[in-house]
Design a protein around this motif. Structure first.
Motif, PDB file in Angstrom:
ATOM      1  N   TYR A   1       0.833  -1.207   0.000  1.00 51.58           N
ATOM      2  CA  TYR A   1       0.000   0.000   0.000  1.00 51.58           C
ATOM      3  C   TYR A   1       0.871   1.263   0.000  1.00 51.58           C
ATOM      4  CZ  TYR A   1      -2.638   3.805   2.150  1.00 51.58           C
ATOM      5  OH  TYR A   1      -3.183   5.033   2.425  1.00 51.58           O
ATOM      6  N   LEU A   2       1.917   1.280   0.815  1.00 55.76           N
ATOM      7  CA  LEU A   2       2.813   2.439   0.867  1.00 55.76           C
ATOM      8  C   LEU A   2       3.517   2.639  -0.462  1.00 55.76           C
ATOM      9  CD1 LEU A   2       4.424   2.019   4.413  1.00 55.76           C
ATOM     10  CD2 LEU A   2       2.570   3.569   3.727  1.00 55.76           C
TER      11      LEU A   2
ATOM     12  N   PRO B   1      12.321   6.918   2.384  1.00 53.56           N
ATOM     13  CA  PRO B   1      13.005   6.055   3.362  1.00 53.56           C
ATOM     14  C   PRO B   1      13.010   4.595   2.908  1.00 53.56           C
ATOM     15  CG  PRO B   1      11.444   7.506   4.459  1.00 53.56           C
ATOM     16  CD  PRO B   1      11.178   7.632   2.996  1.00 53.56           C
ATOM     17  N   GLU B   2      14.135   3.949   3.158  1.00 56.96           N
ATOM     18  CA  GLU B   2      14.232   2.544   2.786  1.00 56.96           C
ATOM     19  C   GLU B   2      13.291   1.684   3.639  1.00 56.96           C
ATOM     20  OE1 GLU B   2      17.696  -0.826   1.967  1.00 56.96           O
ATOM     21  OE2 GLU B   2      18.187   1.055   2.978  1.00 56.96           O
ATOM     22  N   GLU B   3      13.092   2.073   4.887  1.00 55.75           N
ATOM     23  CA  GLU B   3      12.171   1.368   5.774  1.00 55.75           C
ATOM     24  C   GLU B   3      11.093   2.319   6.250  1.00 55.75           C
ATOM     25  OE1 GLU B   3      14.474  -0.231   8.920  1.00 55.75           O
ATOM     26  OE2 GLU B   3      15.497  -1.718   7.654  1.00 55.75           O
ATOM     27  N   MET B   4      10.024   1.752   6.804  1.00 56.72           N
ATOM     28  CA  MET B   4       8.928   2.588   7.293  1.00 56.72           C
ATOM     29  C   MET B   4       9.387   3.414   8.489  1.00 56.72           C
ATOM     30  SD  MET B   4       5.572   0.121   7.072  1.00 56.72           S
ATOM     31  CE  MET B   4       6.410  -1.290   7.775  1.00 56.72           C
ATOM     32  N   ILE B   5       8.945   4.649   8.530  1.00 54.29           N
ATOM     33  CA  ILE B   5       9.293   5.554   9.631  1.00 54.29           C
ATOM     34  C   ILE B   5       8.058   6.354  10.000  1.00 54.29           C
ATOM     35  CG2 ILE B   5      11.733   5.720   9.015  1.00 54.29           C
ATOM     36  CD1 ILE B   5      11.125   8.360   7.649  1.00 54.29           C
ATOM     37  N   GLY B   6       8.150   7.052  11.094  1.00 55.90           N
ATOM     38  CA  GLY B   6       7.106   7.981  11.472  1.00 55.90           C
ATOM     39  C   GLY B   6       5.772   7.313  11.749  1.00 55.90           C
ATOM     40  N   GLU B   7       4.726   7.902  11.210  1.00 56.52           N
ATOM     41  CA  GLU B   7       3.371   7.428  11.461  1.00 56.52           C
ATOM     42  C   GLU B   7       3.140   6.030  10.884  1.00 56.52           C
ATOM     43  OE1 GLU B   7       0.690  10.300   9.981  1.00 56.52           O
ATOM     44  OE2 GLU B   7       1.202  11.838  11.466  1.00 56.52           O
ATOM     45  N   ASP B   8       3.865   5.730   9.799  1.00 58.69           N
ATOM     46  CA  ASP B   8       3.691   4.403   9.191  1.00 58.69           C
ATOM     47  C   ASP B   8       4.142   3.300  10.147  1.00 58.69           C
ATOM     48  OD1 ASP B   8       2.744   5.614   6.927  1.00 58.69           O
ATOM     49  OD2 ASP B   8       4.708   5.655   5.933  1.00 58.69           O
ATOM     50  N   ILE B   9       5.341   3.468  10.699  1.00 63.36           N
ATOM     51  CA  ILE B   9       5.837   2.449  11.622  1.00 63.36           C
ATOM     52  C   ILE B   9       5.026   2.438  12.903  1.00 63.36           C
ATOM     53  CG2 ILE B   9       7.532   3.924  12.772  1.00 63.36           C
ATOM     54  CD1 ILE B   9       7.962   0.214  11.782  1.00 63.36           C
ATOM     55  N   ALA B  10       4.532   3.607  13.342  1.00 71.72           N
ATOM     56  CA  ALA B  10       3.695   3.662  14.537  1.00 71.72           C
ATOM     57  C   ALA B  10       2.383   2.909  14.310  1.00 71.72           C
ATOM     58  CB  ALA B  10       3.416   5.110  14.925  1.00 71.72           C
ATOM     59  N   PHE B  11       1.794   3.105  13.117  1.00 69.31           N
ATOM     60  CA  PHE B  11       0.552   2.397  12.797  1.00 69.31           C
ATOM     61  C   PHE B  11       0.778   0.884  12.758  1.00 69.31           C
ATOM     62  CE2 PHE B  11      -2.096   0.483   9.462  1.00 69.31           C
ATOM     63  CZ  PHE B  11      -3.356   0.718  10.006  1.00 69.31           C
TER      64      PHE B  11
END
Length: 461
Positions: free
Chosen positions: A40-41, A145-155
């Motif tokens: 999805y991202l 970003p190569e990996e999820m960060i911020g709100e994405d990783i929090a979700f």
């Protein structure tokens, strides 16, 4: 090592199956969701990059320049909210817009202090050629970003936490319900095992509460109760037989002993009358032992029957000749119905005579003087039966279910007068079973008894 109980084994297997299913399902969902979220991202990033590309082309189409204020605002917005950074160059390679410089500034301002965005975050780059009317007009580099960060990783972490919590709750519930179910499933086995142990300790009144068992265990519990009931009755009959047999033997033995001692001491002369009395007591003992031997022989599962084709009419004539003197002596009338046609049996003649002799002898013993006993033939489908009906005192209704039990006697005083020990009908039942025949008893107290035995039929030769 101590062996596991049945309940422990059931609990173990239930937990293994439950936990395997829980973890397999949960981690499949977890990994599947993470892959879908990454997809999805990726699609969302491509759509937003496409939006910037389309805006740059539209700006070039309208103004001849790739960059305008609206596009710059859109690039800044994506940098702040979507962590997408752009560097756009014109056809000569000159940088005309660059939001990658915002990374250092955002970190210095502390705008992402709670996020994973810092100077150490690794970024990937996608490059797109900008063309208009099939002519190269510039280049766009997209940094993400190569990996999820911020709100994405929090979700994603929130979703994972919820799944882990669901796994823990489900595991606890699986353990609790497996524990309860294993207890419920083995309750019947424990009760049955305890009842069997009590039965082994000769507690004959032990019964299993069938209503408390599961549907699967109820037939087993009912079978156990029937077995316990049968053993209880057998024990009662055994004790009764022991007492009765001891009584039956004690009287002739005491008589013989007193007479022999009197002879030895010279008190009595061994006259023919006294010797006859001693002989009668001895024969009484012989008869009691003989009845026991007959029962053991009849109940032998390997009993051999010398079967042959038997003429029923001739058989009844033998019975009549055997019992007429005894009936005349007691003053009881014996009425044997003569067959109007030929009937044949395929059976052991000696055993058939033994069956009829036991039944007719019982009828004679319990029929008062002046009354009658009737013997007639019953023609049934596939069987030929002998019906013996007397005008005796009958059998009490409570005693009817136990007539074929060994050593059972309903009226104790009545049997002692006749010298029986309650095995005559047991012998009849065993011999009928050996012939694969049937037996039926109908009786009313103080009115009489009717006993019918059915033997396999053989057609007239």
């Amino acid at each position: 090592m101590r062996r596991l109980t049945l309940r422990s084994k059931i609990l173990f297997y239930l937990l293994v199956v439950s936990l395997f299913g829980i973890f397999l399902t949960s981690f499949s969902i977890l990994w599947g969701f993470e892959d879908q979220f990454n997809e999805y991202l990726k699609i969302n990033r491509e759509e937003r990059s496409k939006l910037i590309e389309d805006e740059a082309i539209n700006s070039y189409k309208e103004t001849g320049k790739l960059i305008d204020n609206q596009l710059i605002n859109l690039m800044h917005q994506q940098a702040m909210t979507d962590n997408l950074f752009y560097r756009i160059t014109d056809e000569e390679g000159q940088v005309i817009a660059d939001t990658t410089m915002m990374l250092g500034m955002m970190n210095r301002m502390g705008m992402h202090s709670d996020s994973d965005i810092d100077m150490k975050t690794e970024y990937r780059k996608n490059t797109y050629d900008l063309t208009f009317d099939e002519r190269y007009v510039g280049n766009m580099e997209v940094y993400y970003p190569e990996e999820m960060i911020g709100e994405d990783i929090a979700f994603l972490n929130t979703i994972k936490s919820n799944i882990y919590l669901a796994i823990i709750v489900t595991v606890v519930l699986a353990f609790v319900f497996s524990l309860l179910f294993s207890k419920r499933l083995t309750t019947g086995y424990r009760k049955l095992s305890k009842a069997i142990q009590e039965l082994q300790d000769h507690k004959w009144r032990t019964r299993v509460p069938v209503k408390e068992l599961s549907d699967e265990m109820k037939p087993l519990g009912e079978s156990f109760n029937r077995l316990a009931e049968s053993l209880s009755k057998e024990e009662i009959l055994r004790k009764q037989f022991t007492a009765d047999f001891a009584h039956e033997i004690r009287t002739p033995l005491a008589t013989l002993r007193s007479q022999m001692e009197a002879f030895q001491d010279g008190v009595f002369e061994p006259t023919p009358k006294r010797l006859q009395q001693s002989h009668d007591e001895l024969m009484r003992l012989v008869r009691l032992v003989g009845e026991l031997e007959e029962l053991l022989a009849a109940e032998n599962p390997q009993i051999k029957l010398n079967k042959s084709n038997i003429d029923v009419g001739n058989l009844l004539r033998l019975v009549e000749g055997q019992f007429t003197p005894a009936f005349q002596k007691k003053g009881v009338s014996l009425n044997i119905q003569k067959p109007t046609k030929e009937y044949w049996l395929h059976a052991d003649q000696d055993r058939v005579l033994q069956v009829l002799a036991n039944i007719i002898n019982n009828a004679l013993q319990y029929t008062p003087e002046g009354n009658s006993v009737y013997v007639k033939i019953v023609d049934s489908n596939g069987y030929v039966g002998f019906c013996v009906q007397d005008e005796g005192i009958g059998i009490k209704e409570d005693d009817l279910p136990y007539l074929f039990e060994r050593f059972y006697r309903g009226d104790k005083s009545r049997d002692r007068k006749t010298g029986g020990i309650g095995i005559g009908l047991s012998i009849v039942k065993a011999l009928m079973d050996a012939h694969r025949g049937k037996i039926q008893i109908d009786s009313k107290w103080k009115e009489g008894t009717e006993i019918t035995v059915f033997f396999p039929r053989h057609e007239t030769l």
